[in-house]
Design a protein around this motif. Structure first.
Motif, PDB file in Angstrom:
ATOM      1  N   TYR A   1       6.693   2.593   1.503  1.00  0.00           N
ATOM      2  CA  TYR A   1       6.876   3.935   0.942  1.00  0.00           C
ATOM      3  C   TYR A   1       8.354   4.327   0.997  1.00  0.00           C
ATOM      4  O   TYR A   1       8.911   4.861   0.032  1.00  0.00           O
ATOM      5  CB  TYR A   1       6.025   4.940   1.714  1.00  0.00           C
ATOM      6  CG  TYR A   1       6.012   6.329   1.118  1.00  0.00           C
ATOM      7  CD1 TYR A   1       5.093   6.665   0.128  1.00  0.00           C
ATOM      8  CD2 TYR A   1       6.918   7.301   1.532  1.00  0.00           C
ATOM      9  CE1 TYR A   1       5.079   7.932  -0.437  1.00  0.00           C
ATOM     10  CE2 TYR A   1       6.920   8.571   0.985  1.00  0.00           C
ATOM     11  CZ  TYR A   1       5.993   8.890   0.002  1.00  0.00           C
ATOM     12  OH  TYR A   1       5.985  10.137  -0.562  1.00  0.00           O
TER      13      TYR A   1
ATOM     14  N   ALA B   1       0.838  -1.207   0.000  1.00  0.00           N
ATOM     15  CA  ALA B   1       0.000   0.000   0.000  1.00  0.00           C
ATOM     16  C   ALA B   1       0.870   1.253   0.000  1.00  0.00           C
ATOM     17  O   ALA B   1       0.531   2.256  -0.647  1.00  0.00           O
ATOM     18  CB  ALA B   1      -0.936  -0.004   1.206  1.00  0.00           C
ATOM     19  N   GLY B   2       1.997   1.210   0.692  1.00  0.00           N
ATOM     20  CA  GLY B   2       2.899   2.347   0.705  1.00  0.00           C
ATOM     21  C   GLY B   2       3.563   2.558  -0.648  1.00  0.00           C
ATOM     22  O   GLY B   2       3.776   3.702  -1.086  1.00  0.00           O
TER      23      GLY B   2
ATOM     24  N   ALA C   1       2.862   0.009   5.637  1.00  0.00           N
ATOM     25  CA  ALA C   1       2.801   0.825   4.432  1.00  0.00           C
ATOM     26  C   ALA C   1       3.931   1.849   4.415  1.00  0.00           C
ATOM     27  O   ALA C   1       4.494   2.153   3.354  1.00  0.00           O
ATOM     28  CB  ALA C   1       1.441   1.517   4.343  1.00  0.00           C
ATOM     29  N   GLN C   2       4.307   2.357   5.584  1.00  0.00           N
ATOM     30  CA  GLN C   2       5.401   3.324   5.643  1.00  0.00           C
ATOM     31  C   GLN C   2       6.726   2.687   5.241  1.00  0.00           C
ATOM     32  O   GLN C   2       7.554   3.328   4.572  1.00  0.00           O
ATOM     33  CB  GLN C   2       5.504   3.924   7.049  1.00  0.00           C
ATOM     34  CG  GLN C   2       6.510   5.056   7.170  1.00  0.00           C
ATOM     35  CD  GLN C   2       6.198   6.238   6.243  1.00  0.00           C
ATOM     36  OE1 GLN C   2       5.035   6.506   5.940  1.00  0.00           O
ATOM     37  NE2 GLN C   2       7.235   6.924   5.791  1.00  0.00           N
TER      38      GLN C   2
ATOM     39  N   GLU D   1       1.452   6.457  -7.070  1.00  0.00           N
ATOM     40  CA  GLU D   1       0.379   7.399  -7.396  1.00  0.00           C
ATOM     41  C   GLU D   1       0.915   8.830  -7.441  1.00  0.00           C
ATOM     42  O   GLU D   1       0.551   9.618  -8.325  1.00  0.00           O
ATOM     43  CB  GLU D   1      -0.752   7.291  -6.376  1.00  0.00           C
ATOM     44  CG  GLU D   1      -1.935   8.201  -6.691  1.00  0.00           C
ATOM     45  CD  GLU D   1      -2.995   8.161  -5.608  1.00  0.00           C
ATOM     46  OE1 GLU D   1      -4.162   8.476  -5.921  1.00  0.00           O
ATOM     47  OE2 GLU D   1      -2.674   7.824  -4.452  1.00  0.00           O
ATOM     48  N   GLN D   2       1.802   9.147  -6.512  1.00  0.00           N
ATOM     49  CA  GLN D   2       2.397  10.480  -6.496  1.00  0.00           C
ATOM     50  C   GLN D   2       3.257  10.748  -7.732  1.00  0.00           C
ATOM     51  O   GLN D   2       3.436  11.898  -8.140  1.00  0.00           O
ATOM     52  CB  GLN D   2       3.225  10.665  -5.226  1.00  0.00           C
ATOM     53  CG  GLN D   2       2.385  10.716  -3.963  1.00  0.00           C
ATOM     54  CD  GLN D   2       3.223  10.658  -2.693  1.00  0.00           C
ATOM     55  OE1 GLN D   2       4.448  10.491  -2.741  1.00  0.00           O
ATOM     56  NE2 GLN D   2       2.582  10.772  -1.540  1.00  0.00           N
TER      57      GLN D   2
ATOM     58  N   ARG E   1       1.094   4.202  -2.889  1.00  0.00           N
ATOM     59  CA  ARG E   1       0.981   5.637  -2.612  1.00  0.00           C
ATOM     60  C   ARG E   1       2.110   6.404  -3.295  1.00  0.00           C
ATOM     61  O   ARG E   1       1.883   7.458  -3.896  1.00  0.00           O
ATOM     62  CB  ARG E   1       0.992   5.867  -1.090  1.00  0.00           C
ATOM     63  CG  ARG E   1       0.949   7.325  -0.667  1.00  0.00           C
ATOM     64  CD  ARG E   1       0.458   7.461   0.770  1.00  0.00           C
ATOM     65  NE  ARG E   1       1.229   6.671   1.710  1.00  0.00           N
ATOM     66  CZ  ARG E   1       2.295   7.110   2.369  1.00  0.00           C
ATOM     67  NH1 ARG E   1       2.734   8.353   2.171  1.00  0.00           N
ATOM     68  NH2 ARG E   1       2.929   6.348   3.232  1.00  0.00           N
ATOM     69  N   TRP E   2       3.328   5.870  -3.218  1.00  0.00           N
ATOM     70  CA  TRP E   2       4.458   6.528  -3.864  1.00  0.00           C
ATOM     71  C   TRP E   2       4.263   6.561  -5.378  1.00  0.00           C
ATOM     72  O   TRP E   2       4.503   7.594  -6.026  1.00  0.00           O
ATOM     73  CB  TRP E   2       5.749   5.798  -3.510  1.00  0.00           C
ATOM     74  CG  TRP E   2       6.979   6.436  -4.072  1.00  0.00           C
ATOM     75  CD1 TRP E   2       7.712   7.450  -3.520  1.00  0.00           C
ATOM     76  CD2 TRP E   2       7.612   6.130  -5.318  1.00  0.00           C
ATOM     77  NE1 TRP E   2       8.760   7.777  -4.334  1.00  0.00           N
ATOM     78  CE2 TRP E   2       8.731   6.988  -5.451  1.00  0.00           C
ATOM     79  CE3 TRP E   2       7.351   5.195  -6.328  1.00  0.00           C
ATOM     80  CZ2 TRP E   2       9.577   6.939  -6.559  1.00  0.00           C
ATOM     81  CZ3 TRP E   2       8.196   5.156  -7.437  1.00  0.00           C
ATOM     82  CH2 TRP E   2       9.291   6.018  -7.542  1.00  0.00           C
TER      83      TRP E   2
END
Length: 327
Positions: free
Chosen positions: A129, A83-84, A125-126, A90-91, A87-88
């Motif tokens: 990331y 999940a992390g 998740a962190q 997606e950014q 997120r990266w």
């Protein structure tokens, strides 16, 4: 044929690797990132796998490319790391386009490392990331790093390993592996590595000459001296142009590398999973070339597994191969 300049999966053009390592709790995450996406396949061979988004890689399903592959410690808890990475990605605007948004496609697999280090601190998740933030094109750190931080291989300390090979015609094959098998990578009598015969250009840097292998002692298998804490996971990458079905075939053949490097392999205690990423830069011709690619992938995967064992150091109550046999 010879290894690429880094002898790492990052010798495949466009492939980057990022680790996040938690040495306090002996666990971690490794991300494999094809910068321009890649066709992907997977073969789940173990009897205790922990995976995410593997059904999506079935050749009959819609999505053709993935944006990253995540290899994590933490057993099933570690799947959260993906999940992390999502997120990266997606950014960065990378993913499957859905209107004005993107959905990053991030398959993942995990190893069981809860009995090494902390059993309550798992990759989050962190962690994922931060591993994505650490992406680079090499060199790739090996041993007690990333997914292999808490790895145990054949009762010794395991780790993360990588290797590559360049084929005539411009095809490059690389692999990255978490050496975390139930079986041993070495003969328990002589200490000889089972896959030493695959060594390229003295890459293993062993002090001793080759030693004979002893006959297997089947009475020694599955005793209380071995603690089930296992699963070999990894990723093969190539710059060859493959379909999803062909990538799945290469992942399937790459499992032979586990059987070459580890005895016993694919046990009930292992959740072995291998992904294949194909960036599509070099055309290959027909089933024969695909079969050669799969055979090379198996050897490269075996060499990467050996590197994971050889680069590990003693930690967490586990002795490393080099401390046991090389000193």
């Amino acid at each position: 044929m010879k290894p690429g300049p880094l002898n790492a999966i990052t010798d495949v053009p466009g492939i980057q690797v990022g680790h996040f390592t938690d040495l306090d709790n002996l666990t971690g995450v490794t991300v494999i990132f094809p910068q321009n996406g890649a066709v992907a396949g997977v073969d789940v061979r173990g009897s205790a796998p922990g995976t995410r988004e593997t059904d999506l890689l079935n050749p009959v399903n819609l999505v053709e490319q993935v944006q990253a592959v995540v290899l994590s410690g933490g057993s099933a808890y570690g799947l959260e790391a993906a999940a992390g990475v999502m997120r990266w990605l997606e950014q960065q605007g990378k993913g499957y386009p859905v209107g004005s948004a993107v959905v990053p496609i991030v398959p993942a697999a995990v190893i069981f490392d809860l009995l090494v280090g902390s059993s309550t601190v798992r990759p989050s998740a962190q962690y994922g990331y931060q591993a994505a933030q650490n992406l680079k094109g090499g060199p790739v750190e090996q041993g007690v790093v990333g997914v292999g931080t808490g790895a145990r291989n054949g009762g010794l300390k395991g780790g993360t390993g990588t290797a590559s090979l360049e084929l005539p015609g411009g095809v490059v094959v690389g692999a990255i592996v978490a050496a975390n098998a139930y079986g041993r990578a070495h003969d328990p009598i002589t200490g000889e590595l089972y896959a030493r015969f695959l060594e390229q250009n003295g890459e293993f840097k062993l002090k001793h000459p080759p030693r004979p292998l002893s006959a297997p002692d089947y009475s020694d298998l599955f005793t209380t001296s071995f603690v089930p804490s296992n699963t070999v996971i990894g990723c093969v990458a190539t710059n060859a142009r493959l379909s999803k079905a062909q990538a799945q075939k290469v992942a399937q053949m790459a499992h032979d590398g586990i059987a070459r490097a580890v005895f016993p392999a694919h046990t009930m205690f292992d959740g072995d999973v291998i992904f294949c990423l194909a960036t599509g830069e070099v055309e290959i011709a027909g089933p024969a070339e695909l079969s050669r690619l799969g055979a090379v992938a198996a050897d490269v995967f075996a060499r990467a597994l050996v590197h994971g064992v050889l680069h590990a150091y003693s930690v967490g109550g586990l002795v490393s191969y080099r401390d046991l046999y090389e000193k």
